[in-house]
Design an enzyme around this catalytic site. Structure first.
Site, short mmCIF file in Angstrom:
data_model
loop_
_atom_site.label_atom_id
_atom_site.label_comp_id
_atom_site.label_asym_id
_atom_site.label_seq_id
_atom_site.Cartn_x
_atom_site.Cartn_y
_atom_site.Cartn_z
N HIS A 1 43.82 51.23 30.13
CA HIS A 1 43.72 49.78 30.37
C HIS A 1 44.89 49.03 29.77
O HIS A 1 45.51 49.47 28.79
CB HIS A 1 42.36 49.21 29.93
CG HIS A 1 42.14 49.13 28.45
ND1 HIS A 1 40.92 49.41 27.86
CD2 HIS A 1 42.95 48.78 27.42
CE1 HIS A 1 41.00 49.23 26.57
NE2 HIS A 1 42.22 48.86 26.26
N ASP B 1 43.96 38.41 25.90
CA ASP B 1 42.52 38.49 26.12
C ASP B 1 41.72 37.99 24.92
O ASP B 1 42.27 37.79 23.83
CB ASP B 1 42.11 39.93 26.47
CG ASP B 1 42.86 40.98 25.65
OD1 ASP B 1 43.37 40.64 24.57
OD2 ASP B 1 42.93 42.14 26.09
N ASN C 1 41.96 54.82 28.04
CA ASN C 1 41.63 55.01 29.46
C ASN C 1 42.67 54.34 30.36
O ASN C 1 42.44 54.16 31.54
CB ASN C 1 40.22 54.48 29.76
CG ASN C 1 40.09 52.98 29.53
OD1 ASN C 1 41.07 52.31 29.20
ND2 ASN C 1 38.90 52.45 29.71
N GLU D 1 40.29 47.17 32.95
CA GLU D 1 39.78 48.54 32.87
C GLU D 1 40.09 49.29 34.18
O GLU D 1 40.46 48.66 35.18
CB GLU D 1 38.27 48.50 32.64
CG GLU D 1 37.84 47.82 31.34
CD GLU D 1 37.99 48.72 30.10
OE1 GLU D 1 38.91 49.57 30.06
OE2 GLU D 1 37.19 48.55 29.15
C1 F6R Z 1 44.48 43.90 23.13
C2 F6R Z 1 44.54 44.56 24.43
C3 F6R Z 1 44.26 46.02 24.60
C4 F6R Z 1 44.89 46.90 23.53
C5 F6R Z 1 44.48 48.34 23.75
C6 F6R Z 1 45.00 49.25 22.65
O1 F6R Z 1 44.82 42.54 23.25
O2 F6R Z 1 44.76 43.90 25.36
O3 F6R Z 1 44.71 46.41 25.88
O4 F6R Z 1 46.28 46.78 23.58
O5 F6R Z 1 43.08 48.44 23.79
O6 F6R Z 1 44.34 48.95 21.46
P1 F6R Z 1 44.74 49.67 20.09
O7 F6R Z 1 46.10 49.21 19.75
O8 F6R Z 1 43.71 49.17 19.10
O9 F6R Z 1 44.66 51.12 20.34
#
Ligand code: F6R
Length: 248
Positions: free
Chosen positions: A143, A72, A141, A148
């Site tokens: 995702h 992303d 959450n 989401e």
């Molecule tokens: C990042 C992504 C997100 C993260 C998730 C966890 O490319 O796709 O899904 O893996 O938000 O983020 P952290 O590791 O910062 O808790």
């Protein structure tokens, strides 16, 4: 080796868990130097990339023939902005290993036509022969990528609006605290198309989302639960993120 059960591998701490993920990537590249890697950003991944750089410097792994596709990118953030996932990946991994940047892909959040950029991204992945190993983190959450809660199972790369809790969680990466509100992300179906998936979750803040994801059936309220439909997913957790773990 296919991993058809969702039993997580639970390691003592975040460093050990990240090292185990890095070893999966190293083994893949040793077996298949031209592997196609699906990569993720986020704080959880930082020790993984640190371990990969160490392994590269020790002569254990080369990225020169690999291709990579990140999950992303924020919409409207220039690739040179320190909060962009392009600059984050360059800083955390690509600038320190032997991969030519032309072999690394991050969705184009600056495209004038995001829909077109999303379709092009899907096509580039297909032309590369699909993703061999998709690395995933998980949001509090539930995702995955920026899919989401409520994201459809059949979603492909597209523009999405980030939820308030995701914006809050990611604020620390932005000095001015202004996190872009939309992003371009691989969809759940894109992620499930990878031949194998490795999910890394560390820290108590992820425990509830991990427990929901491992419940065994798809619930749109927890996008990571879609992974139960994939035949080769490895969950790697530290003890704090493991379902049932008690706060230290
Ligand atoms: C990042 C992504 C997100 C993260 C998730 C966890 O490319 O796709 O899904 O893996 O938000 O983020 P952290 O590791 O910062 O808790």
């Amino acid at each position: 080796m296919r991993n058809t059960d969702m039993t997580p591998l639970i390691l003592a701490n975040a460093t050990e868990a990240a090292n185990a993920v890095a070893e999966r990537i190293i083994t893949l590249l040793q077996d298949k130097p031209d592997a196609v890697l699906g990569l993720a950003t986020g704080a959880t991944m930082e020790p993984v990339y640190h371990a990969l750089i160490g392994a590269h410097r020790a002569g254990r792994v080369s990225f020169s023939r690999a291709l990579s596709f990140n999950l992303d990118e924020y919409v409207g953030l220039h690739p040179t902005h320190p909060g962009s996932y392009r600059s984050t990946m360059n800083r955390l991994l690509f600038d320190h290993v032997d991969i030519d940047l032309s072999r690394t892909h991050v969705p184009d959040g600056m495209a004038s036509d995001i829909e077109r950029a999303a379709a092009d991204y899907e096509q580039q992945i297909a032309e590369a022969g699909g993703i061999d190993l998709q690395l995933l983190g998980i949001g509090r959450n539930g995702h995955i990528g920026f899919n989401e809660p409520g994201s459809p199972l059949e979603s492909r790369t597209r523009q999405v609006r980030l939820h308030a809790e995701t914006l809050a969680a990611n604020r620390t990466f932005f000095a001015d605290a202004r996190v872009p509100e939309t992003a371009i992300t691989m969809g759940i179906a894109t992620i499930l198309s990878a031949r194998s998936i490795v999910v890394l979750a560390t820290g108590a803040a992820k425990q509830a989302a991990v427990a929901e994801a491992l419940a065994g059936r798809f619930d749109a309220a927890c996008p990571a639960s879609a992974l139960s439909a994939h035949g080769d997913v490895t969950w790697i957790l530290d003890s704090a993120a493991a379902p049932g773990a008690r706060a230290a």
